[in-house]
Design a protein around this motif. Sequence first.
Motif, PDB file in Angstrom:
ATOM      1  N   SER A  65      12.378   6.557 -34.093  1.00  0.00           N
ATOM      2  CA  SER A  65      12.739   5.919 -32.819  1.00  0.00           C
ATOM      3  C   SER A  65      12.833   6.948 -31.691  1.00  0.00           C
ATOM      4  O   SER A  65      13.611   6.777 -30.756  1.00  0.00           O
ATOM      5  N   ARG A  66      12.046   8.026 -31.814  1.00  0.00           N
ATOM      6  CA  ARG A  66      12.126   9.116 -30.840  1.00  0.00           C
ATOM      7  C   ARG A  66      11.672   8.707 -29.439  1.00  0.00           C
ATOM      8  O   ARG A  66      12.069   9.301 -28.453  1.00  0.00           O
ATOM      9  N   MET A 115      11.858   2.289 -17.218  1.00  0.00           N
ATOM     10  CA  MET A 115      11.146   1.813 -16.028  1.00  0.00           C
ATOM     11  C   MET A 115      11.577   2.654 -14.838  1.00  0.00           C
ATOM     12  O   MET A 115      12.776   2.811 -14.571  1.00  0.00           O
ATOM     13  N   ARG A 116      10.595   3.187 -14.126  1.00  0.00           N
ATOM     14  CA  ARG A 116      10.926   4.085 -13.026  1.00  0.00           C
ATOM     15  C   ARG A 116      10.189   3.678 -11.755  1.00  0.00           C
ATOM     16  O   ARG A 116       9.073   3.139 -11.802  1.00  0.00           O
ATOM     17  N   VAL A 176       7.961   7.027 -20.712  1.00  0.00           N
ATOM     18  CA  VAL A 176       8.421   7.148 -22.100  1.00  0.00           C
ATOM     19  C   VAL A 176       9.209   8.445 -22.281  1.00  0.00           C
ATOM     20  O   VAL A 176       8.698   9.543 -22.037  1.00  0.00           O
ATOM     21  N   PHE A 177      10.439   8.296 -22.710  1.00  0.00           N
ATOM     22  CA  PHE A 177      11.321   9.438 -22.978  1.00  0.00           C
ATOM     23  C   PHE A 177      11.219   9.794 -24.454  1.00  0.00           C
ATOM     24  O   PHE A 177      11.365   8.932 -25.317  1.00  0.00           O
ATOM     25  N   ASP A 178      10.983  11.060 -24.707  1.00  0.00           N
ATOM     26  CA  ASP A 178      10.769  11.513 -26.089  1.00  0.00           C
ATOM     27  C   ASP A 178      11.962  12.338 -26.573  1.00  0.00           C
ATOM     28  O   ASP A 178      12.310  13.363 -25.976  1.00  0.00           O
TER      29      ASP A 178
END
Length: 424
Positions: free
Chosen positions: A291-292, A297-298, A282-284
């Motif tokens: 919608s931060r 998928m890594r 999850v990128f914040d």
Amino acid sequence: MAGRREGPLMRIGGQHSRGSRIAIAVAIGVLLGCVFAFLYPDGVIKSSRSFAGSNSARLSQVISSSCASSTERIKTLESQLAILTGKNRELSSQVNDLSMKLQIAGQGNTKALYKAGAFGTVKGFRKNPVVICDESVNPRLAKSLQQVAINNELIVALANSNVQSMLELWFTSIKRVGIKNYLVVALDDNIESFCKERDVPVYRRDPDEGIDSVAKTGGNHQVSGLKFRILREFLQLGYSVLLSDVDIVYIQNPFDHIYRDCDVESMSDGHSNATAYGYNDVFDEPAMGWSRYAHTMRIWVYNSGFFYIRPTVPSIELLDRVADRLSHEPKSWDQAVFNEELFFPSHPGYEGLHASRRTMDIYLFMNSKVLFKTVRKNSSLKKLKPVIVHLNYHPNKFERAKAVVEFYVNGNQKALDGFPDGSE
């Protein structure tokens, strides 16, 4: 009242009538006796027994014959069943092959060629069909592979004189395990002689002006880039290849642990289940407000120094793409290019590769980060027996490789203790 008395005539008539009846009865008896004597000369009881015995024997013969006939019939039916079962398997295989060919033929075709099955029963093909062997590509290599390969597969390593010490440790571990189907592609004369003197299967490539200078004097990354071009010939000849760098120690036979269900089956540089097999990262970005959080998928990259590749069209396309890019991008790292071509999806201006792939078990096909950071410090994981250990994360490869042999082969539980986790 006086009783009634018979007269003389009546008495005489009655006696005559009784005598006649007796005579007739006797005559009939004699006649019947003659008839029975004629029909049953051995007596009625004996004949009955003979008849009964005859019937019993005949019945027994019929039953025996019937049983024998049934046994033969059962055997015939069992034989027919075995034949039909074999034909059924053959037909099922042909149906699968035809279905696969139909699917391949239908790629890019807008017309529907088949319909989907019931919910939960639909499954796409992962295992593409192998290419037809073309020995004209390299007749000399084809002859060598016929002598070395087992079940049309083998381990292949490229080597020049710069890695001679590691190469010796590499094939010594392979011999110890009992692996027969392996081959060293010698990139210079010295390595060819070195292998022949030690009874190691070796293949010396024909001179190639375009890449010979790199093959003879190049370092690890330069030589690594050559393997994609060289491997193409192996695949064209119809062989599956387990490509191996020489900084690998073999503990078990890898062919006993490969699935063979995808085009490419590779070990991972990941050091945990999440990093090796994929996770939702999850990128914040707080500036985006509600919608931060953006989900990504890594997966950590496949190691291009140890992978199993089947002789399929997507596999050959992968090798062509990587070799072509490396020839035009001399500063590119072959492992990065290998993963980009294998994983990047189709998008505007780019058509992705349609190759199926599988990640190997990180505790069986172990990289040195997994070993030195995790396994050696865990009492349970230390008991596991890996298939191979790849010294890919550390520079002092030869010393660590010898320690791996001491630990897993000779049972020295302290052999790994003196090394730091990383390269410091």
